[in-house]
Write a protein that holds these residues in place. Structure first.
Motif, PDB file in Angstrom:
ATOM      1  N   GLU A   1       5.330   0.461  10.549  1.00 10.71           N
ATOM      2  CA  GLU A   1       5.878   1.436   9.609  1.00 10.71           C
ATOM      3  C   GLU A   1       5.878   0.928   8.169  1.00 10.71           C
ATOM      4  OE1 GLU A   1       9.767   2.328  11.092  1.00 10.71           O
ATOM      5  OE2 GLU A   1       9.042   3.251  12.952  1.00 10.71           O
ATOM      6  N   LEU A   2       6.489  -0.217   7.931  1.00 13.27           N
ATOM      7  CA  LEU A   2       6.665  -0.690   6.559  1.00 13.27           C
ATOM      8  C   LEU A   2       5.359  -1.133   5.916  1.00 13.27           C
ATOM      9  CD1 LEU A   2       8.445  -1.334   4.167  1.00 13.27           C
ATOM     10  CD2 LEU A   2       8.986  -3.549   5.214  1.00 13.27           C
ATOM     11  N   ILE A   3       4.588  -1.995   6.576  1.00 12.66           N
ATOM     12  CA  ILE A   3       3.350  -2.494   5.976  1.00 12.66           C
ATOM     13  C   ILE A   3       2.341  -1.368   5.732  1.00 12.66           C
ATOM     14  CG2 ILE A   3       1.300  -3.926   6.421  1.00 12.66           C
ATOM     15  CD1 ILE A   3       3.108  -6.099   7.451  1.00 12.66           C
ATOM     16  N   PRO A   4       2.108  -0.460   6.685  1.00 11.79           N
ATOM     17  CA  PRO A   4       1.192   0.658   6.375  1.00 11.79           C
ATOM     18  C   PRO A   4       1.659   1.484   5.174  1.00 11.79           C
ATOM     19  CG  PRO A   4       1.522   0.500   8.742  1.00 11.79           C
ATOM     20  CD  PRO A   4       2.502  -0.449   8.119  1.00 11.79           C
ATOM     21  N   ARG A   5       2.974   1.663   5.017  1.00  8.11           N
ATOM     22  CA  ARG A   5       3.486   2.420   3.863  1.00  8.11           C
ATOM     23  C   ARG A   5       3.227   1.652   2.570  1.00  8.11           C
ATOM     24  NH1 ARG A   5       7.612   6.230   3.004  1.00  8.11           N
ATOM     25  NH2 ARG A   5       7.438   6.895   0.812  1.00  8.11           N
ATOM     26  N   LEU A   6       3.444   0.340   2.591  1.00  6.55           N
ATOM     27  CA  LEU A   6       3.192  -0.473   1.396  1.00  6.55           C
ATOM     28  C   LEU A   6       1.702  -0.477   1.046  1.00  6.55           C
ATOM     29  CD1 LEU A   6       5.528  -3.524   2.115  1.00  6.55           C
ATOM     30  CD2 LEU A   6       5.878  -1.737   0.401  1.00  6.55           C
ATOM     31  N   GLU A   7       0.850  -0.529   2.081  1.00  7.72           N
ATOM     32  CA  GLU A   7      -0.596  -0.532   1.834  1.00  7.72           C
ATOM     33  C   GLU A   7      -1.064   0.795   1.250  1.00  7.72           C
ATOM     34  OE1 GLU A   7      -2.451  -3.587   5.159  1.00  7.72           O
ATOM     35  OE2 GLU A   7      -1.897  -1.553   5.786  1.00  7.72           O
ATOM     36  N   SER A   8      -0.531   1.891   1.736  1.00  8.35           N
ATOM     37  CA  SER A   8      -1.002   3.203   1.291  1.00  8.35           C
ATOM     38  C   SER A   8      -0.415   3.614  -0.057  1.00  8.35           C
ATOM     39  CB  SER A   8      -0.666   4.263   2.345  1.00  8.35           C
ATOM     40  OG  SER A   8       0.759   4.383   2.497  1.00  8.35           O
ATOM     41  N   ASP A   9       0.842   3.236  -0.329  1.00  8.47           N
ATOM     42  CA  ASP A   9       1.521   3.737  -1.527  1.00  8.47           C
ATOM     43  C   ASP A   9       1.654   2.709  -2.654  1.00  8.47           C
ATOM     44  OD1 ASP A   9       1.789   5.944   0.011  1.00  8.47           O
ATOM     45  OD2 ASP A   9       3.979   5.886   0.182  1.00  8.47           O
ATOM     46  N   TYR A  10       1.501   1.396  -2.357  1.00  9.67           N
ATOM     47  CA  TYR A  10       1.786   0.398  -3.391  1.00  9.67           C
ATOM     48  C   TYR A  10       0.662  -0.613  -3.598  1.00  9.67           C
ATOM     49  CZ  TYR A  10       6.513   2.248  -3.052  1.00  9.67           C
ATOM     50  OH  TYR A  10       7.592   3.088  -3.067  1.00  9.67           O
TER      51      TYR A  10
ATOM     52  N   PRO B   1      -2.887  -1.992  -1.477  1.00 11.57           N
ATOM     53  CA  PRO B   1      -3.720  -2.037  -0.267  1.00 11.57           C
ATOM     54  C   PRO B   1      -3.960  -3.464   0.229  1.00 11.57           C
ATOM     55  CG  PRO B   1      -5.033  -1.464  -2.196  1.00 11.57           C
ATOM     56  CD  PRO B   1      -3.607  -1.404  -2.622  1.00 11.57           C
ATOM     57  N   ASN B   2      -3.735  -4.460  -0.656  1.00 12.12           N
ATOM     58  CA  ASN B   2      -3.921  -5.861  -0.272  1.00 12.12           C
ATOM     59  C   ASN B   2      -2.581  -6.576  -0.133  1.00 12.12           C
ATOM     60  OD1 ASN B   2      -6.816  -5.830  -0.297  1.00 12.12           O
ATOM     61  ND2 ASN B   2      -6.716  -5.797  -2.541  1.00 12.12           N
ATOM     62  N   ILE B   3      -1.558  -5.843   0.299  1.00  6.50           N
ATOM     63  CA  ILE B   3      -0.218  -6.411   0.368  1.00  6.50           C
ATOM     64  C   ILE B   3      -0.164  -7.624   1.302  1.00  6.50           C
ATOM     65  CG2 ILE B   3       0.489  -4.857   2.231  1.00  6.50           C
ATOM     66  CD1 ILE B   3       2.718  -6.181  -0.626  1.00  6.50           C
ATOM     67  N   LYS B   4      -0.944  -7.607   2.386  1.00  8.82           N
ATOM     68  CA  LYS B   4      -0.923  -8.730   3.321  1.00  8.82           C
ATOM     69  C   LYS B   4      -1.455  -9.998   2.668  1.00  8.82           C
ATOM     70  CE  LYS B   4      -1.407  -5.947   7.540  1.00  8.82           C
ATOM     71  NZ  LYS B   4      -2.270  -5.638   8.708  1.00  8.82           N
ATOM     72  N   VAL B   5      -2.517  -9.839   1.868  1.00  3.59           N
ATOM     73  CA  VAL B   5      -3.083 -10.994   1.169  1.00  3.59           C
ATOM     74  C   VAL B   5      -2.077 -11.533   0.158  1.00  3.59           C
ATOM     75  CG1 VAL B   5      -4.920 -11.774  -0.379  1.00  3.59           C
ATOM     76  CG2 VAL B   5      -5.444 -10.175   1.482  1.00  3.59           C
ATOM     77  N   GLY B   6      -1.442 -10.628  -0.581  1.00  2.00           N
ATOM     78  CA  GLY B   6      -0.454 -11.053  -1.566  1.00  2.00           C
ATOM     79  C   GLY B   6       0.718 -11.782  -0.937  1.00  2.00           C
ATOM     80  N   LEU B   7       1.208 -11.261   0.183  1.00  2.00           N
ATOM     81  CA  LEU B   7       2.322 -11.909   0.866  1.00  2.00           C
ATOM     82  C   LEU B   7       1.916 -13.271   1.411  1.00  2.00           C
ATOM     83  CD1 LEU B   7       3.793  -8.841   2.782  1.00  2.00           C
ATOM     84  CD2 LEU B   7       4.881 -10.070   0.899  1.00  2.00           C
ATOM     85  N   SER B   8       0.693 -13.388   1.886  1.00  2.00           N
ATOM     86  CA  SER B   8       0.219 -14.664   2.413  1.00  2.00           C
ATOM     87  C   SER B   8       0.101 -15.704   1.303  1.00  2.00           C
ATOM     88  CB  SER B   8      -1.129 -14.484   3.107  1.00  2.00           C
ATOM     89  OG  SER B   8      -1.003 -13.632   4.231  1.00  2.00           O
ATOM     90  N   ARG B   9      -0.372 -15.280   0.124  1.00  2.00           N
ATOM     91  CA  ARG B   9      -0.459 -16.208  -1.006  1.00  2.00           C
ATOM     92  C   ARG B   9       0.931 -16.672  -1.434  1.00  2.00           C
ATOM     93  NH1 ARG B   9      -4.861 -12.744  -4.556  1.00  2.00           N
ATOM     94  NH2 ARG B   9      -6.730 -13.379  -3.377  1.00  2.00           N
ATOM     95  N   THR B  10       1.867 -15.733  -1.453  1.00  2.00           N
ATOM     96  CA  THR B  10       3.248 -16.101  -1.795  1.00  2.00           C
ATOM     97  C   THR B  10       3.781 -17.128  -0.801  1.00  2.00           C
ATOM     98  OG1 THR B  10       3.692 -13.922  -2.755  1.00  2.00           O
ATOM     99  CG2 THR B  10       5.602 -15.222  -2.053  1.00  2.00           C
TER     100      THR B  10
END
Length: 495
Positions: free
Chosen positions: A205-214, A216-225
């Motif tokens: 639910e949360l990650i697909p919403r972040l990818e679609s609305d905020y 699309p590379n949120i997973k990469v950004g979180l991994s770098r953090t």
């Protein structure tokens, strides 16, 4: 794709020195996509890595089809010619026994299983199937829980020099492509789509919403953090370990606090000298030292402990996860097992009273201790060596047995009991009297230990606070002709 996947895994293993020459690696396989890719990737590399592989699967008994997963794993292990260990554990029962969430209980059971099998077969590494998408989910999950940099660093490639994650660099899409290229169809765990679990809600639910609305590379950004915070966290861990050793009290007797030898004790004064960032990590290190797991220790627990450290109450107790508790006893901070899981307070000592046998031995059942009483005469002109009045005491027996103020039935009645409201006595060497409560406070006795302290009384007069001091009016003097000698025997002291 198969060759590329295996080559990338090989480079990652070598870069992090995950597997040494000749090691036996326990491969944790659930039957899902991640663990199946891990198994086949390591199997393809076993000759290059010169390692032995052993497959391990734990049935959590959470689903009706869990037995099918176990059979699936065993079939793949046999196909690859690998030895395999399958075990079952009743996680629903462990949830009640350990008082943990389903996720936490299952995790603890898994790691206990891994350790047991490693000991049996001599494995030195445990390979787990976590990948880069898991890191992104973990960072978000810990962020929602209020974790600090320790939680936000995500899932590290190696933990405790034993648990390795060769897929940490891979995305889930790469794993699925690798399995498809080999014609492998993994098992589907129905609980992975159950949104009652936080991780599943984040994943579906949360990650697909972040990818679609905020982003699309949120997973990469979180991994770098997670990578950045991981490096910083490693440095702070080194500082915190040094602070932990500085603050730790190894000998409870040196600070006169009742505590078991296996407890973790910290010096409050030294602890307060460190920066709060280090303090929080020292608390987590102390908790881990006792419970071997910090998964359920959250930010609010650390803040509650810090509040007790800085508060005005010299005696305080806080219930912690995993059957642990934290208590402050003046300048000592103690991590210990919670003897009363339903309450942060220890089990209360009931009122007790035992007639003292004079002479003879009196067994105090409530405390599992005993007092030995002896009578003796003092020849004229001789003096007796005086004990310190803590666990050995001596009294003028003529004064003790004086009956002027008591009915005949009470004249020689000596009793061993715990404190009662309004108790007072005249401490040895003092002229005035003092409330027992005030005396114990001044002696820095923790509130929850005060009712366990035995006292010798005659009527309502207190002769001896065992472990501390005797009463002045009953001391021996140059004119004493008969003495009463008492010795208290216990495995523990109250000092």
């Amino acid at each position: 794709m198969t060759a590329d996947f295996v080559r990338q895994m090989h480079r990652f293993i070598l870069r992090h020195a995950m597997i040494k020459n000749g090691e036996t690696v326990l491969v944790a396989v659930s039957g899902g996509a991640d663990s199946l890719a891990l198994l086949y990737g390591l199997h393809a590399l076993r000759s290059q890595l010169n390692c032995q592989l052993h497959v391990a699967h734990l049935n959590h008994c959470l689903r009706p089809d869990a037995d099918v997963d176990a059979d699936f794993v065993q079939q793949h292990a046999a196909y690859l010619g690998l030895s395999c260990t399958i075990q079952c554990t009743d996680v629903p029962r462990l949830v009640k026994q350990w008082k943990l969430s389903v996720e936490a209980a299952a995790r603890r059971a898994r790691y206990q299983f891994f350790e047991e099998i490693c000991a049996q077969i001599g494995a030195t590494k445990v390979a787990l199937g976590h990948h880069r998408d898991d890191t992104a989910e973990t960072v978000l999950m810990n962020l929602l829980r209020g974790s600090g940099s320790t939680g936000l660093k995500g899932i590290t490639p190696i933990r405790n020099f034993k648990f390795i994650r060769p897929l940490s660099e891979f995305r889930r899409q790469q794993i699925d492509t690798f399995l498809a290229s080999k014609g492998l169809v993994p098992r589907q765990d129905s609980t992975n789509t159950d949104t009652r679990y936080l991780r599943n809600r984040i994943r579906h639910e949360l990650i697909p919403r972040l990818e679609s609305d905020y982003n699309p590379n949120i997973k990469v950004g979180l991994s770098r953090t997670a990578d950045v915070l991981g490096a910083e966290s490693e440095y702070l861990d080194t500082v915190a370990q040094e602070a932990f050793e500085t603050c730790r009290i190894r000998d409870p007797d040196s600070v006169k606090v009742l505590a078991a030898s296996e407890n973790v004790m910290l010096d409050r004064s030294k602890f307060r000298q460190f920066h709060i960032a280090v303090q929080r990590r020292v608390l987590r290190l102390s908790f881990f030292e006792m419970s071997r797991d910090t998964g359920d220790l959250y930010f609010e627990h650390c803040e509650a402990m810090l509040s007790l450290v800085e508060g005005n109450a010299p005696n305080a107790i806080l219930a912690l996860p995993n059957g642990m508790r934290f208590r402050r006893v003046y300048q000592c901070l103690i991590f210990e097992a919670n003897t009363s899981p339903r309450s942060p307070l220890p089990v209360q000592t009931e009122s007790f009273a035992y007639p003292l046998a004079v002479p003879g031995k009196t067994y105090i059942t409530a405390l599992n201790t005993e007092i030995t009483a002896e009578l003796g005469d003092i020849p004229s002109g001789e003096t007796l060596p005086l004990p310190d009045g803590r666990f050995e005491a001596i009294f003028d027996y003529e004064e003790v047995s004086r009956a002027s103020a008591y009915p005949p039935s009470e004249a020689f009645s000596l009793t061993v009991r715990n404190r009662r409201q309004g108790d007072r006595f005249q401490p040895y060497g003092m002229r005035g009297t003092k409330k027992i409560k005030d005396f114990l406070i001044d002696a820095k006795v923790p509130r929850y230990e005060r009712d366990r302290i035995p006292m010798l009384v005659r009527g309502d007069e207190i002769l001896w606070i065992v472990g501390y001091t005797t009463s002045d009016p009953f001391k021996i003097h140059p004119g004493t002709r008969q003495y009463l000698y008492l010795r208290y025997v216990s495995d523990k002291t109250f000092s």
